[in-house]
Design a protein around this motif. Sequence first.
Motif, PDB file in Angstrom:
ATOM      1  N   ARG A 141      -2.619   9.193 -28.428  1.00 18.48           N
ATOM      2  CA  ARG A 141      -3.841   9.072 -27.566  1.00 18.48           C
ATOM      3  C   ARG A 141      -4.292  10.377 -27.226  1.00 18.48           C
ATOM      4  O   ARG A 141      -4.071  10.768 -26.063  1.00 18.48           O
ATOM      5  CB  ARG A 141      -3.732   8.134 -26.342  1.00 18.48           C
ATOM      6  CG  ARG A 141      -5.153   7.881 -25.523  1.00 18.48           C
ATOM      7  CD  ARG A 141      -5.169   7.050 -24.512  1.00 18.48           C
ATOM      8  NE  ARG A 141      -6.502   6.758 -24.408  1.00 18.48           N
ATOM      9  CZ  ARG A 141      -7.231   6.319 -23.244  1.00 18.48           C
ATOM     10  NH1 ARG A 141      -6.233   5.410 -22.469  1.00 18.48           N
ATOM     11  NH2 ARG A 141      -8.394   6.136 -23.007  1.00 18.48           N
ATOM     12  N   PRO A 142      -5.174  10.925 -27.916  1.00 18.97           N
ATOM     13  CA  PRO A 142      -5.818  12.113 -27.551  1.00 18.97           C
ATOM     14  C   PRO A 142      -7.220  11.690 -26.649  1.00 18.97           C
ATOM     15  O   PRO A 142      -7.869  10.927 -27.395  1.00 18.97           O
ATOM     16  CB  PRO A 142      -6.382  13.035 -28.825  1.00 18.97           C
ATOM     17  CG  PRO A 142      -5.732  11.969 -29.875  1.00 18.97           C
ATOM     18  CD  PRO A 142      -5.322  10.788 -29.385  1.00 18.97           C
ATOM     19  N   ASP A 143      -7.479  11.973 -25.422  1.00 20.74           N
ATOM     20  CA  ASP A 143      -8.477  11.847 -24.619  1.00 20.74           C
ATOM     21  C   ASP A 143      -9.079  13.216 -24.054  1.00 20.74           C
ATOM     22  O   ASP A 143      -8.402  13.930 -23.698  1.00 20.74           O
ATOM     23  CB  ASP A 143      -7.576  11.018 -23.442  1.00 20.74           C
ATOM     24  CG  ASP A 143      -8.697  10.446 -22.393  1.00 20.74           C
ATOM     25  OD1 ASP A 143      -9.877   9.891 -22.878  1.00 20.74           O
ATOM     26  OD2 ASP A 143      -8.435  10.539 -21.344  1.00 20.74           O
ATOM     27  N   GLU A 144     -10.451  13.020 -24.580  1.00 14.74           N
ATOM     28  CA  GLU A 144     -11.114  14.288 -23.897  1.00 14.74           C
ATOM     29  C   GLU A 144     -10.555  15.565 -24.404  1.00 14.74           C
ATOM     30  O   GLU A 144     -10.714  16.547 -24.130  1.00 14.74           O
ATOM     31  CB  GLU A 144     -11.217  14.269 -22.491  1.00 14.74           C
ATOM     32  CG  GLU A 144     -11.945  13.109 -21.741  1.00 14.74           C
ATOM     33  CD  GLU A 144     -12.231  13.447 -20.575  1.00 14.74           C
ATOM     34  OE1 GLU A 144     -12.416  14.326 -19.914  1.00 14.74           O
ATOM     35  OE2 GLU A 144     -11.735  12.227 -19.555  1.00 14.74           O
ATOM     36  N   CYS A 145     -10.281  15.416 -25.987  1.00 17.27           N
ATOM     37  CA  CYS A 145      -9.755  16.608 -26.495  1.00 17.27           C
ATOM     38  C   CYS A 145     -10.676  17.297 -27.467  1.00 17.27           C
ATOM     39  O   CYS A 145     -11.681  16.443 -27.950  1.00 17.27           O
ATOM     40  CB  CYS A 145      -8.573  16.283 -27.424  1.00 17.27           C
ATOM     41  SG  CYS A 145      -6.933  15.715 -26.255  1.00 17.27           S
ATOM     42  N   ASP A 146     -10.708  18.472 -27.665  1.00 15.03           N
ATOM     43  CA  ASP A 146     -11.708  19.161 -28.659  1.00 15.03           C
ATOM     44  C   ASP A 146     -10.688  19.876 -29.927  1.00 15.03           C
ATOM     45  O   ASP A 146      -9.782  20.460 -29.607  1.00 15.03           O
ATOM     46  CB  ASP A 146     -12.266  20.188 -28.159  1.00 15.03           C
ATOM     47  CG  ASP A 146     -13.426  19.609 -26.933  1.00 15.03           C
ATOM     48  OD1 ASP A 146     -13.723  18.524 -27.350  1.00 15.03           O
ATOM     49  OD2 ASP A 146     -13.611  20.309 -26.108  1.00 15.03           O
ATOM     50  N   ASP A 147     -11.254  19.722 -30.982  1.00 11.63           N
ATOM     51  CA  ASP A 147     -10.662  20.450 -32.161  1.00 11.63           C
ATOM     52  C   ASP A 147      -9.271  20.102 -32.241  1.00 11.63           C
ATOM     53  O   ASP A 147      -8.285  20.739 -32.228  1.00 11.63           O
ATOM     54  CB  ASP A 147     -10.774  21.979 -32.006  1.00 11.63           C
ATOM     55  CG  ASP A 147     -12.210  22.539 -31.743  1.00 11.63           C
ATOM     56  OD1 ASP A 147     -12.908  22.092 -32.472  1.00 11.63           O
ATOM     57  OD2 ASP A 147     -12.380  23.291 -30.553  1.00 11.63           O
ATOM     58  N   VAL A 148      -9.264  18.840 -33.031  1.00  7.69           N
ATOM     59  CA  VAL A 148      -7.930  18.369 -33.285  1.00  7.69           C
ATOM     60  C   VAL A 148      -7.777  18.137 -34.539  1.00  7.69           C
ATOM     61  O   VAL A 148      -8.496  17.525 -35.224  1.00  7.69           O
ATOM     62  CB  VAL A 148      -7.917  16.917 -32.527  1.00  7.69           C
ATOM     63  CG1 VAL A 148      -6.469  15.990 -32.907  1.00  7.69           C
ATOM     64  CG2 VAL A 148      -7.777  17.013 -30.751  1.00  7.69           C
ATOM     65  N   VAL A 149      -6.729  18.520 -35.388  1.00  7.90           N
ATOM     66  CA  VAL A 149      -6.460  18.208 -36.715  1.00  7.90           C
ATOM     67  C   VAL A 149      -4.890  17.457 -36.801  1.00  7.90           C
ATOM     68  O   VAL A 149      -3.839  17.637 -36.435  1.00  7.90           O
ATOM     69  CB  VAL A 149      -6.374  19.524 -37.394  1.00  7.90           C
ATOM     70  CG1 VAL A 149      -5.793  19.387 -38.992  1.00  7.90           C
ATOM     71  CG2 VAL A 149      -7.628  20.334 -37.356  1.00  7.90           C
ATOM     72  N   ILE A 150      -5.177  16.414 -37.600  1.00  4.49           N
ATOM     73  CA  ILE A 150      -4.161  15.575 -37.861  1.00  4.49           C
ATOM     74  C   ILE A 150      -3.825  15.411 -39.332  1.00  4.49           C
ATOM     75  O   ILE A 150      -5.004  15.013 -39.950  1.00  4.49           O
ATOM     76  CB  ILE A 150      -4.092  14.259 -37.328  1.00  4.49           C
ATOM     77  CG1 ILE A 150      -4.420  14.257 -35.860  1.00  4.49           C
ATOM     78  CG2 ILE A 150      -2.861  13.321 -37.598  1.00  4.49           C
ATOM     79  CD1 ILE A 150      -4.771  12.901 -35.077  1.00  4.49           C
ATOM     80  N   ARG A 151      -2.920  15.938 -40.049  1.00 11.15           N
ATOM     81  CA  ARG A 151      -2.821  16.068 -41.535  1.00 11.15           C
ATOM     82  C   ARG A 151      -1.393  15.431 -42.081  1.00 11.15           C
ATOM     83  O   ARG A 151      -0.558  16.133 -41.523  1.00 11.15           O
ATOM     84  CB  ARG A 151      -3.055  17.526 -41.938  1.00 11.15           C
ATOM     85  CG  ARG A 151      -4.607  17.605 -42.097  1.00 11.15           C
ATOM     86  CD  ARG A 151      -4.816  18.795 -42.999  1.00 11.15           C
ATOM     87  NE  ARG A 151      -6.320  18.945 -43.191  1.00 11.15           N
ATOM     88  CZ  ARG A 151      -6.735  20.034 -42.775  1.00 11.15           C
ATOM     89  NH1 ARG A 151      -6.361  20.774 -41.865  1.00 11.15           N
ATOM     90  NH2 ARG A 151      -8.008  20.120 -42.731  1.00 11.15           N
ATOM     91  N   GLY A 152      -1.443  14.614 -42.826  1.00 13.84           N
ATOM     92  CA  GLY A 152      -0.029  14.036 -43.537  1.00 13.84           C
ATOM     93  C   GLY A 152       1.075  13.540 -42.673  1.00 13.84           C
ATOM     94  O   GLY A 152       1.954  13.649 -42.790  1.00 13.84           O
ATOM     95  N   VAL A 153       0.352  12.895 -41.678  1.00 12.46           N
ATOM     96  CA  VAL A 153       1.278  12.222 -40.601  1.00 12.46           C
ATOM     97  C   VAL A 153       1.298  10.689 -41.044  1.00 12.46           C
ATOM     98  O   VAL A 153       0.513  10.193 -41.327  1.00 12.46           O
ATOM     99  CB  VAL A 153       0.895  12.397 -39.302  1.00 12.46           C
ATOM    100  CG1 VAL A 153       1.383  11.534 -38.237  1.00 12.46           C
ATOM    101  CG2 VAL A 153       0.569  13.932 -38.895  1.00 12.46           C
ATOM    102  N   LYS A 154       2.674  10.489 -40.893  1.00  9.06           N
ATOM    103  CA  LYS A 154       2.900   9.008 -41.194  1.00  9.06           C
ATOM    104  C   LYS A 154       3.161   8.268 -39.958  1.00  9.06           C
ATOM    105  O   LYS A 154       4.111   8.872 -38.963  1.00  9.06           O
ATOM    106  CB  LYS A 154       4.218   9.233 -42.283  1.00  9.06           C
ATOM    107  CG  LYS A 154       4.550   7.401 -42.624  1.00  9.06           C
ATOM    108  CD  LYS A 154       5.854   7.492 -43.605  1.00  9.06           C
ATOM    109  CE  LYS A 154       6.370   6.042 -43.918  1.00  9.06           C
ATOM    110  NZ  LYS A 154       7.530   6.329 -44.896  1.00  9.06           N
ATOM    111  N   VAL A 155       2.774   7.283 -39.742  1.00  7.26           N
ATOM    112  CA  VAL A 155       2.993   6.203 -38.667  1.00  7.26           C
ATOM    113  C   VAL A 155       3.340   5.006 -39.045  1.00  7.26           C
ATOM    114  O   VAL A 155       2.942   4.200 -39.599  1.00  7.26           O
ATOM    115  CB  VAL A 155       1.406   6.071 -37.749  1.00  7.26           C
ATOM    116  CG1 VAL A 155       1.659   5.181 -36.893  1.00  7.26           C
ATOM    117  CG2 VAL A 155       0.893   7.572 -37.616  1.00  7.26           C
TER     118      VAL A 155
END
Length: 175
Positions: A141-155
């Motif tokens: 849970r990103p909350d009120e975040c800026d400039d977030v990169v999520i790449r190649g993440v398996k959930v």
Amino acid sequence: ARGDGKTNDTAAVQAAIDQCSRTGGRVLFSPGEYRTGMVRLKSHVTIELQNQAVWRAIPDVSLYPPVVQGLPPAFLFAENEVDFHITGQGKIHGSGDAHDAFIPWKEQERGPRPFGLLLRRCRNLSLSGITLENSAYWMLRPDECDDVVIRGVKVINHANFNNDGFDISDCHRVV
């Protein structure tokens, strides 16, 4: 940290993150299983989980104190941090399948189930290559975040009730 799958490595992992945050640096999880309670992520730190490295939540609700009023606690928590990254081929495992500790379906007298990662008001962060598995509650849970990169993440998050993958709230520039 021992990474033997038995030792509570919380203090050692937190100390490594705190030290690296002072000057910038990398915390390396080599192959093994590192068991911790809540850990606070810090600015200017890259956490690298090598292949066969598992960072596992200890299934004990007392190890996850409240951090934000009105929200469940978190396994990994950051607030007002900048420039931190989690990368590699390893795994973050939330132990949500430990139903004796993290009660499925509802919060009970033992306390609320923790988020996998709760990131509040952070900037310039990334997650890449890792596997996020079996959080006791929502995974990320990103909350009120800026400039977030999520790449190649398996959930993989099917071990408990109400275990969403990514819940992005009030953020800007998320890729």
